[in-house]
Write a protein that holds these residues in place. Structure first.
Motif, PDB file in Angstrom:
ATOM      1  N   HIS A  41      15.160   3.065   1.380  1.00 47.72           N
ATOM      2  CA  HIS A  41      13.952   2.300   1.095  1.00 47.72           C
ATOM      3  C   HIS A  41      13.364   1.633   2.334  1.00 47.72           C
ATOM      4  CE1 HIS A  41      14.200   1.770  -3.574  1.00 47.72           C
ATOM      5  NE2 HIS A  41      13.754   2.953  -3.195  1.00 47.72           N
ATOM      6  N   VAL A  42      14.211   1.061   3.167  1.00 45.18           N
ATOM      7  CA  VAL A  42      13.712   0.365   4.354  1.00 45.18           C
ATOM      8  C   VAL A  42      13.005   1.337   5.291  1.00 45.18           C
ATOM      9  CG1 VAL A  42      14.365  -0.939   6.405  1.00 45.18           C
ATOM     10  CG2 VAL A  42      15.447  -1.460   4.211  1.00 45.18           C
ATOM     11  N   TRP A  43      13.576   2.523   5.473  1.00 47.67           N
ATOM     12  CA  TRP A  43      12.953   3.516   6.344  1.00 47.67           C
ATOM     13  C   TRP A  43      11.669   4.065   5.732  1.00 47.67           C
ATOM     14  CZ3 TRP A  43      14.632   3.318  11.043  1.00 47.67           C
ATOM     15  CH2 TRP A  43      15.955   2.959  11.300  1.00 47.67           C
ATOM     16  N   ILE A  44      11.662   4.280   4.423  1.00 45.77           N
ATOM     17  CA  ILE A  44      10.453   4.776   3.757  1.00 45.77           C
ATOM     18  C   ILE A  44       9.332   3.747   3.842  1.00 45.77           C
ATOM     19  CG2 ILE A  44       9.497   5.492   1.526  1.00 45.77           C
ATOM     20  CD1 ILE A  44      12.278   6.580   0.823  1.00 45.77           C
ATOM     21  N   SER A  45       9.717   2.473   3.865  1.00 48.56           N
ATOM     22  CA  SER A  45       8.704   1.416   3.909  1.00 48.56           C
ATOM     23  C   SER A  45       7.893   1.435   5.196  1.00 48.56           C
ATOM     24  CB  SER A  45       9.372   0.049   3.755  1.00 48.56           C
ATOM     25  OG  SER A  45      10.094  -0.308   4.924  1.00 48.56           O
ATOM     26  N   ILE A  46       8.427   2.000   6.272  1.00 51.90           N
ATOM     27  CA  ILE A  46       7.721   1.989   7.560  1.00 51.90           C
ATOM     28  C   ILE A  46       6.414   2.793   7.493  1.00 51.90           C
ATOM     29  CG2 ILE A  46       7.853   2.639   9.997  1.00 51.90           C
ATOM     30  CD1 ILE A  46      10.862   2.019   9.866  1.00 51.90           C
ATOM     31  N   PRO A  47       6.450   4.089   7.073  1.00 53.30           N
ATOM     32  CA  PRO A  47       5.167   4.802   6.950  1.00 53.30           C
ATOM     33  C   PRO A  47       4.278   4.232   5.848  1.00 53.30           C
ATOM     34  CG  PRO A  47       6.970   6.166   6.125  1.00 53.30           C
ATOM     35  CD  PRO A  47       7.586   4.995   6.821  1.00 53.30           C
ATOM     36  N   PHE A  48       4.888   3.743   4.759  1.00 55.68           N
ATOM     37  CA  PHE A  48       4.099   3.154   3.685  1.00 55.68           C
ATOM     38  C   PHE A  48       3.334   1.935   4.199  1.00 55.68           C
ATOM     39  CE2 PHE A  48       5.605   4.599  -0.725  1.00 55.68           C
ATOM     40  CZ  PHE A  48       5.815   5.896  -0.280  1.00 55.68           C
ATOM     41  N   CYS A  49       4.035   1.067   4.920  1.00 55.79           N
ATOM     42  CA  CYS A  49       3.410  -0.139   5.447  1.00 55.79           C
ATOM     43  C   CYS A  49       2.344   0.206   6.476  1.00 55.79           C
ATOM     44  CB  CYS A  49       4.476  -1.049   6.062  1.00 55.79           C
ATOM     45  SG  CYS A  49       3.850  -2.668   6.576  1.00 55.79           S
ATOM     46  N   ALA A  50       2.607   1.210   7.315  1.00 57.11           N
ATOM     47  CA  ALA A  50       1.629   1.623   8.328  1.00 57.11           C
ATOM     48  C   ALA A  50       0.357   2.161   7.668  1.00 57.11           C
ATOM     49  CB  ALA A  50       2.245   2.684   9.242  1.00 57.11           C
ATOM     50  N   MET A  51       0.512   3.001   6.632  1.00 56.02           N
ATOM     51  CA  MET A  51      -0.653   3.548   5.929  1.00 56.02           C
ATOM     52  C   MET A  51      -1.454   2.443   5.245  1.00 56.02           C
ATOM     53  SD  MET A  51       0.521   7.235   4.301  1.00 56.02           S
ATOM     54  CE  MET A  51       2.039   6.679   3.553  1.00 56.02           C
ATOM     55  N   TYR A  52      -0.748   1.480   4.674  1.00 56.26           N
ATOM     56  CA  TYR A  52      -1.427   0.359   4.005  1.00 56.26           C
ATOM     57  C   TYR A  52      -2.211  -0.475   5.020  1.00 56.26           C
ATOM     58  CZ  TYR A  52      -1.991  -3.856   1.128  1.00 56.26           C
ATOM     59  OH  TYR A  52      -2.502  -4.933   0.442  1.00 56.26           O
ATOM     60  N   ALA A  53      -1.607  -0.748   6.176  1.00 62.88           N
ATOM     61  CA  ALA A  53      -2.279  -1.541   7.213  1.00 62.88           C
ATOM     62  C   ALA A  53      -3.525  -0.821   7.720  1.00 62.88           C
ATOM     63  CB  ALA A  53      -1.315  -1.818   8.368  1.00 62.88           C
ATOM     64  N   ILE A  54      -3.422   0.498   7.928  1.00 64.00           N
ATOM     65  CA  ILE A  54      -4.578   1.273   8.382  1.00 64.00           C
ATOM     66  C   ILE A  54      -5.676   1.263   7.323  1.00 64.00           C
ATOM     67  CG2 ILE A  54      -5.372   3.598   8.997  1.00 64.00           C
ATOM     68  CD1 ILE A  54      -2.565   4.072  10.188  1.00 64.00           C
ATOM     69  N   ALA A  55      -5.271   1.383   6.037  1.00 63.91           N
ATOM     70  CA  ALA A  55      -6.249   1.372   4.946  1.00 63.91           C
ATOM     71  C   ALA A  55      -6.981   0.031   4.884  1.00 63.91           C
ATOM     72  CB  ALA A  55      -5.546   1.650   3.619  1.00 63.91           C
ATOM     73  N   ILE A  56      -6.249  -1.061   5.013  1.00 60.75           N
ATOM     74  CA  ILE A  56      -6.863  -2.392   4.969  1.00 60.75           C
ATOM     75  C   ILE A  56      -7.824  -2.568   6.143  1.00 60.75           C
ATOM     76  CG2 ILE A  56      -6.414  -4.870   5.194  1.00 60.75           C
ATOM     77  CD1 ILE A  56      -5.646  -3.844   2.481  1.00 60.75           C
ATOM     78  N   LEU A  57      -7.357  -2.261   7.346  1.00 60.34           N
ATOM     79  CA  LEU A  57      -8.188  -2.423   8.541  1.00 60.34           C
ATOM     80  C   LEU A  57      -9.407  -1.518   8.489  1.00 60.34           C
ATOM     81  CD1 LEU A  57      -8.570  -3.612  11.379  1.00 60.34           C
ATOM     82  CD2 LEU A  57      -7.155  -1.741  12.259  1.00 60.34           C
TER      83      LEU A  57
END
Length: 329
Positions: A41-57
Protein backbone atom coordinates in the motif's frame (compact mmCIF):
# COMPACT_ATOMS: atom_id res chain seq x y z
CA UNK A 1 5.31 -15.55 11.66
CA UNK A 2 3.57 -16.48 8.41
CA UNK A 3 0.81 -14.13 7.33
CA UNK A 4 -2.67 -15.60 6.85
CA UNK A 5 -3.66 -15.55 3.18
CA UNK A 6 -6.10 -12.80 2.19
CA UNK A 7 -8.82 -15.20 1.00
CA UNK A 8 -8.72 -17.11 4.30
CA UNK A 9 -8.93 -13.92 6.32
CA UNK A 10 -11.97 -12.76 4.38
CA UNK A 11 -13.58 -16.17 4.66
CA UNK A 12 -12.94 -16.26 8.41
CA UNK A 13 -14.44 -12.82 8.89
CA UNK A 14 -17.47 -13.63 6.79
CA UNK A 15 -18.12 -16.96 8.59
CA UNK A 16 -17.72 -15.51 12.04
CA UNK A 17 -19.93 -12.54 11.23
CA UNK A 18 -22.64 -14.58 9.55
CA UNK A 19 -23.86 -15.87 12.94
CA UNK A 20 -24.89 -12.41 14.04
CA UNK A 21 -28.16 -10.71 13.23
CA UNK A 22 -28.78 -8.50 10.22
CA UNK A 23 -29.35 -4.80 10.64
CA UNK A 24 -30.78 -2.16 8.40
CA UNK A 25 -28.34 0.74 8.87
CA UNK A 26 -24.76 -0.19 9.66
CA UNK A 27 -22.75 2.39 11.56
CA UNK A 28 -19.49 1.79 9.72
CA UNK A 29 -17.99 -0.11 6.82
CA UNK A 30 -14.42 -1.35 6.54
CA UNK A 31 -12.52 -0.48 3.36
CA UNK A 32 -9.72 -2.94 2.67
CA UNK A 33 -7.87 -0.83 0.12
CA UNK A 34 -6.43 -3.05 -2.62
CA UNK A 35 -7.10 -6.65 -1.54
CA UNK A 36 -4.07 -8.89 -1.68
CA UNK A 37 -1.65 -5.98 -2.00
CA UNK A 38 -1.88 -4.65 1.57
CA UNK A 39 1.86 -5.00 2.08
CA UNK A 40 2.47 -2.75 -0.94
CA UNK A 41 0.00 0.00 0.00
CA UNK A 42 2.72 2.50 0.87
CA UNK A 43 4.49 1.97 -2.45
CA UNK A 44 1.22 2.10 -4.42
CA UNK A 45 0.40 5.37 -2.69
CA UNK A 46 3.38 7.11 -4.33
CA UNK A 47 2.02 7.12 -7.93
CA UNK A 48 -1.52 7.64 -6.62
CA UNK A 49 -0.45 10.69 -4.63
CA UNK A 50 1.61 12.04 -7.55
CA UNK A 51 -1.34 11.70 -9.97
CA UNK A 52 -3.66 13.40 -7.48
CA UNK A 53 -1.22 16.30 -6.96
CA UNK A 54 -0.86 16.78 -10.73
CA UNK A 55 -4.65 16.67 -11.14
CA UNK A 56 -5.18 19.30 -8.43
CA UNK A 57 -2.45 21.60 -9.76
CA UNK A 58 -3.44 21.19 -13.40
CA UNK A 59 -7.17 21.73 -12.97
CA UNK A 60 -6.79 24.74 -10.65
CA UNK A 61 -4.35 26.22 -13.18
CA UNK A 62 -6.94 25.83 -15.95
CA UNK A 63 -9.59 27.53 -13.81
CA UNK A 64 -7.24 30.40 -12.89
CA UNK A 65 -6.11 31.04 -16.47
CA UNK A 66 -9.62 30.99 -17.95
CA UNK A 67 -10.91 33.27 -15.18
CA UNK A 68 -8.15 35.85 -15.60
CA UNK A 69 -7.91 35.82 -19.42
CA UNK A 70 -10.86 37.66 -20.96
CA UNK A 71 -10.18 36.26 -24.44
CA UNK A 72 -10.84 32.72 -23.15
CA UNK A 73 -14.40 33.48 -22.09
CA UNK A 74 -16.05 31.32 -24.74
CA UNK A 75 -18.03 28.04 -25.00
CA UNK A 76 -15.03 25.73 -25.35
CA UNK A 77 -13.33 27.14 -22.26
CA UNK A 78 -16.54 27.23 -20.22
CA UNK A 79 -16.89 23.49 -20.87
CA UNK A 80 -13.20 23.06 -20.04
CA UNK A 81 -13.73 24.82 -16.68
CA UNK A 82 -16.71 22.60 -15.96
CA UNK A 83 -14.58 19.56 -16.77
CA UNK A 84 -11.86 20.85 -14.43
CA UNK A 85 -14.31 21.27 -11.54
CA UNK A 86 -15.75 17.81 -12.19
CA UNK A 87 -12.28 16.27 -12.22
CA UNK A 88 -11.39 18.00 -8.95
CA UNK A 89 -14.51 16.64 -7.26
CA UNK A 90 -14.06 13.15 -8.72
CA UNK A 91 -10.47 12.74 -7.58
CA UNK A 92 -11.03 14.44 -4.23
CA UNK A 93 -14.05 12.27 -3.48
CA UNK A 94 -11.82 9.20 -3.19
CA UNK A 95 -8.15 10.12 -2.77
CA UNK A 96 -8.08 11.55 0.80
CA UNK A 97 -9.73 8.39 2.15
CA UNK A 98 -7.65 6.11 -0.09
CA UNK A 99 -4.40 7.70 1.06
CA UNK A 100 -5.49 7.47 4.70
CA UNK A 101 -5.94 3.72 4.18
CA UNK A 102 -2.55 3.38 2.50
CA UNK A 103 -0.61 5.53 4.98
CA UNK A 104 -2.37 5.23 8.33
CA UNK A 105 -4.54 2.11 7.94
CA UNK A 106 -7.68 4.21 8.64
CA UNK A 107 -10.13 1.76 7.08
CA UNK A 108 -13.40 2.60 8.79
CA UNK A 109 -15.93 4.80 7.05
CA UNK A 110 -19.25 5.91 8.43
CA UNK A 111 -22.36 4.58 6.67
CA UNK A 112 -23.60 8.08 5.78
CA UNK A 113 -20.13 9.15 4.64
CA UNK A 114 -19.90 6.02 2.50
CA UNK A 115 -23.21 6.77 0.78
CA UNK A 116 -22.20 10.41 0.29
CA UNK A 117 -18.94 9.34 -1.31
CA UNK A 118 -20.82 6.88 -3.52
CA UNK A 119 -23.25 9.58 -4.66
CA UNK A 120 -20.58 12.16 -5.51
CA UNK A 121 -18.45 9.53 -7.23
CA UNK A 122 -21.18 8.33 -9.60
CA UNK A 123 -22.94 11.69 -10.00
CA UNK A 124 -19.79 13.43 -11.18
CA UNK A 125 -18.81 10.45 -13.34
CA UNK A 126 -22.10 10.85 -15.24
CA UNK A 127 -21.52 14.61 -15.35
CA UNK A 128 -18.03 14.10 -16.82
CA UNK A 129 -19.52 11.89 -19.52
CA UNK A 130 -22.04 14.62 -20.33
CA UNK A 131 -19.28 17.24 -20.51
CA UNK A 132 -17.39 15.08 -23.00
CA UNK A 133 -20.53 15.06 -25.18
CA UNK A 134 -20.83 18.87 -24.90
CA UNK A 135 -17.15 19.34 -25.79
CA UNK A 136 -17.45 16.96 -28.74
CA UNK A 137 -20.47 18.94 -29.98
CA UNK A 138 -18.54 22.19 -29.56
CA UNK A 139 -15.63 20.79 -31.62
CA UNK A 140 -18.09 19.52 -34.25
CA UNK A 141 -19.67 22.95 -34.68
CA UNK A 142 -16.29 24.75 -34.60
CA UNK A 143 -14.77 22.51 -37.31
CA UNK A 144 -17.76 21.58 -39.47
CA UNK A 145 -19.72 24.88 -39.20
CA UNK A 146 -17.15 27.52 -38.15
CA UNK A 147 -19.18 30.48 -39.44
CA UNK A 148 -22.20 29.50 -37.36
CA UNK A 149 -20.32 28.61 -34.15
CA UNK A 150 -20.95 31.89 -32.37
CA UNK A 151 -24.64 31.89 -33.30
CA UNK A 152 -25.26 28.24 -32.34
CA UNK A 153 -23.31 28.11 -29.07
CA UNK A 154 -24.35 31.39 -27.47
CA UNK A 155 -23.85 31.98 -23.75
CA UNK A 156 -27.50 31.15 -22.88
CA UNK A 157 -27.21 27.88 -24.83
CA UNK A 158 -23.97 27.00 -23.02
CA UNK A 159 -25.62 27.70 -19.65
CA UNK A 160 -28.56 25.44 -20.55
CA UNK A 161 -26.22 22.64 -21.65
CA UNK A 162 -24.23 22.89 -18.41
CA UNK A 163 -27.41 22.91 -16.33
CA UNK A 164 -28.73 19.87 -18.19
CA UNK A 165 -25.45 18.01 -17.58
CA UNK A 166 -25.59 18.76 -13.83
CA UNK A 167 -29.27 17.86 -13.45
CA UNK A 168 -28.89 14.66 -15.44
CA UNK A 169 -26.03 13.49 -13.24
CA UNK A 170 -27.85 14.31 -10.02
CA UNK A 171 -31.19 12.79 -11.04
CA UNK A 172 -29.93 9.57 -12.62
CA UNK A 173 -27.62 8.72 -9.71
CA UNK A 174 -30.08 9.60 -6.93
CA UNK A 175 -31.77 6.14 -7.05
CA UNK A 176 -28.34 4.60 -6.29
CA UNK A 177 -28.41 6.39 -2.96
CA UNK A 178 -32.09 5.75 -2.21
CA UNK A 179 -31.85 2.03 -2.97
CA UNK A 180 -28.61 1.62 -1.02
CA UNK A 181 -30.25 3.19 2.06
CA UNK A 182 -33.25 0.91 1.67
CA UNK A 183 -31.44 -2.46 1.81
CA UNK A 184 -30.85 -4.32 5.08
CA UNK A 185 -27.14 -5.00 5.59
CA UNK A 186 -25.48 -8.05 7.04
CA UNK A 187 -22.94 -7.99 9.82
CA UNK A 188 -20.15 -8.47 7.29
CA UNK A 189 -19.19 -4.83 6.74
CA UNK A 190 -15.99 -5.42 4.75
CA UNK A 191 -15.75 -3.66 1.36
CA UNK A 192 -12.81 -5.04 -0.68
CA UNK A 193 -12.14 -1.68 -2.28
CA UNK A 194 -10.48 1.69 -1.74
CA UNK A 195 -13.78 3.58 -1.86
CA UNK A 196 -17.54 3.07 -1.66
CA UNK A 197 -18.37 2.03 -5.20
CA UNK A 198 -22.07 1.39 -5.78
CA UNK A 199 -22.05 -2.36 -6.45
CA UNK A 200 -19.33 -2.99 -3.86
CA UNK A 201 -21.66 -1.55 -1.19
CA UNK A 202 -24.84 -3.18 -2.51
CA UNK A 203 -23.20 -6.63 -2.45
CA UNK A 204 -23.09 -6.41 1.37
CA UNK A 205 -26.89 -6.24 1.60
CA UNK A 206 -28.83 -9.19 3.00
CA UNK A 207 -31.60 -8.92 0.42
CA UNK A 208 -32.35 -9.42 -3.24
CA UNK A 209 -30.50 -6.45 -4.78
CA UNK A 210 -31.26 -7.20 -8.42
CA UNK A 211 -33.13 -3.88 -8.64
CA UNK A 212 -29.92 -1.98 -7.86
CA UNK A 213 -27.96 -4.08 -10.33
CA UNK A 214 -30.53 -3.68 -13.11
CA UNK A 215 -30.82 0.07 -12.54
CA UNK A 216 -27.02 0.36 -12.66
CA UNK A 217 -27.02 -1.42 -16.02
CA UNK A 218 -29.82 0.86 -17.22
CA UNK A 219 -27.73 3.94 -16.38
CA UNK A 220 -24.65 2.36 -17.92
CA UNK A 221 -26.25 1.59 -21.29
CA UNK A 222 -28.88 4.34 -21.59
CA UNK A 223 -26.79 7.26 -20.32
CA UNK A 224 -23.17 6.31 -20.89
CA UNK A 225 -24.03 4.26 -23.99
CA UNK A 226 -25.87 7.17 -25.59
CA UNK A 227 -23.04 9.55 -24.70
CA UNK A 228 -20.52 7.28 -26.39
CA UNK A 229 -22.79 7.08 -29.44
CA UNK A 230 -23.12 10.88 -29.74
CA UNK A 231 -19.37 11.39 -29.21
CA UNK A 232 -18.62 8.80 -31.91
CA UNK A 233 -21.02 10.48 -34.35
CA UNK A 234 -19.51 13.91 -33.63
CA UNK A 235 -15.94 12.76 -34.14
CA UNK A 236 -16.89 10.84 -37.29
CA UNK A 237 -18.25 14.06 -38.77
CA UNK A 238 -15.16 15.92 -37.55
CA UNK A 239 -12.86 13.41 -39.27
CA UNK A 240 -14.78 13.80 -42.52
CA UNK A 241 -14.36 17.57 -42.28
CA UNK A 242 -10.65 17.25 -41.43
CA UNK A 243 -9.85 15.15 -44.49
CA UNK A 244 -11.62 17.67 -46.70
CA UNK A 245 -9.33 20.51 -45.56
CA UNK A 246 -7.26 21.98 -48.44
CA UNK A 247 -3.74 21.58 -47.03
CA UNK A 248 -1.91 18.66 -45.46
CA UNK A 249 -0.59 20.81 -42.61
CA UNK A 250 -4.08 21.91 -41.62
CA UNK A 251 -5.25 18.28 -41.71
CA UNK A 252 -2.40 17.05 -39.50
CA UNK A 253 -2.75 19.90 -36.99
CA UNK A 254 -6.51 19.44 -36.54
CA UNK A 255 -6.22 15.65 -36.56
CA UNK A 256 -3.53 15.76 -33.84
CA UNK A 257 -5.73 17.89 -31.59
CA UNK A 258 -8.84 15.77 -32.08
CA UNK A 259 -6.99 12.46 -31.70
CA UNK A 260 -5.57 13.51 -28.32
CA UNK A 261 -9.07 14.53 -27.21
CA UNK A 262 -10.45 11.19 -28.34
CA UNK A 263 -7.72 9.27 -26.50
CA UNK A 264 -8.57 11.10 -23.26
CA UNK A 265 -12.22 10.18 -23.72
CA UNK A 266 -11.34 6.53 -24.39
CA UNK A 267 -9.21 6.35 -21.23
CA UNK A 268 -12.24 7.41 -19.18
CA UNK A 269 -14.87 5.20 -20.82
CA UNK A 270 -12.86 1.98 -21.19
CA UNK A 271 -11.80 1.94 -17.54
CA UNK A 272 -15.28 2.96 -16.33
CA UNK A 273 -17.05 0.29 -18.40
CA UNK A 274 -14.54 -2.37 -17.34
CA UNK A 275 -15.01 -1.53 -13.65
CA UNK A 276 -18.80 -1.49 -13.83
CA UNK A 277 -19.23 -4.66 -15.89
CA UNK A 278 -16.66 -6.63 -13.88
CA UNK A 279 -18.90 -6.43 -10.80
CA UNK A 280 -21.65 -8.21 -12.71
CA UNK A 281 -19.89 -10.50 -15.16
CA UNK A 282 -16.15 -10.56 -14.45
CA UNK A 283 -16.08 -13.19 -11.72
CA UNK A 284 -12.71 -14.52 -12.91
CA UNK A 285 -10.98 -11.12 -12.83
CA UNK A 286 -8.43 -10.75 -10.01
CA UNK A 287 -9.84 -8.48 -7.32
CA UNK A 288 -6.70 -6.39 -6.93
CA UNK A 289 -6.61 -5.77 -10.71
CA UNK A 290 -10.27 -4.73 -10.69
CA UNK A 291 -9.72 -2.27 -7.83
CA UNK A 292 -6.66 -0.79 -9.53
CA UNK A 293 -8.58 -0.21 -12.76
CA UNK A 294 -11.47 1.31 -10.79
CA UNK A 295 -9.00 3.85 -9.38
CA UNK A 296 -7.42 4.48 -12.78
CA UNK A 297 -10.54 6.02 -14.31
CA UNK A 298 -10.91 8.32 -11.31
CA UNK A 299 -7.27 9.46 -11.30
CA UNK A 300 -5.79 9.26 -14.80
CA UNK A 301 -8.41 11.37 -16.68
CA UNK A 302 -8.33 14.20 -14.07
CA UNK A 303 -4.55 14.18 -14.41
CA UNK A 304 -4.49 14.07 -18.24
CA UNK A 305 -7.43 16.35 -19.08
CA UNK A 306 -5.68 19.64 -18.12
CA UNK A 307 -2.70 18.61 -20.26
CA UNK A 308 -4.64 17.35 -23.28
CA UNK A 309 -7.41 19.97 -23.32
CA UNK A 310 -5.50 22.81 -21.70
CA UNK A 311 -1.77 22.85 -22.36
CA UNK A 312 -2.26 21.64 -25.94
CA UNK A 313 -4.53 24.64 -26.51
CA UNK A 314 -2.41 27.47 -27.96
CA UNK A 315 -4.35 30.18 -26.14
CA UNK A 316 -3.94 28.56 -22.71
CA UNK A 317 -0.33 27.61 -23.42
CA UNK A 318 0.55 31.18 -24.42
CA UNK A 319 -1.17 32.60 -21.35
CA UNK A 320 0.67 30.12 -19.12
CA UNK A 321 4.02 31.05 -20.69
CA UNK A 322 3.29 34.77 -20.22
CA UNK A 323 2.42 34.09 -16.59
CA UNK A 324 5.73 32.35 -15.88
CA UNK A 325 7.72 34.87 -17.97
CA UNK A 326 6.16 37.75 -16.06
CA UNK A 327 7.01 36.11 -12.73
CA UNK A 328 10.55 35.45 -13.93
CA UNK A 329 11.13 39.10 -14.76
Amino acid sequence: MQETPFCLRIGHLSMSDSNTTDFTSPYTFILLGIPGLEMSHVWISIPFCAMYAIAILGNFTILFIVKTEQSLHGPMYYFLCMLAVTDLVLSTSIMPKTLSIFWFNFREIDFSACLTQMYFLHCFSVMESGIFVAMAFDRYVAICHPLRHSTILTNPVVVKICLAVVLRGGIFVLPYLLLARRWPYCSNKIIPHTHCEHMAVVKLACADTHLSSYYGLFVLFSVIGLDVFFITVSYTQILRAIFSLPTKDAQLKTLGTCSSHFCAILAFYIAALFSSLTYRFGHNVDLHFHVLIANVYLLVPPMLNPIIYGVRSKQIRDRLLRLFTHKGT
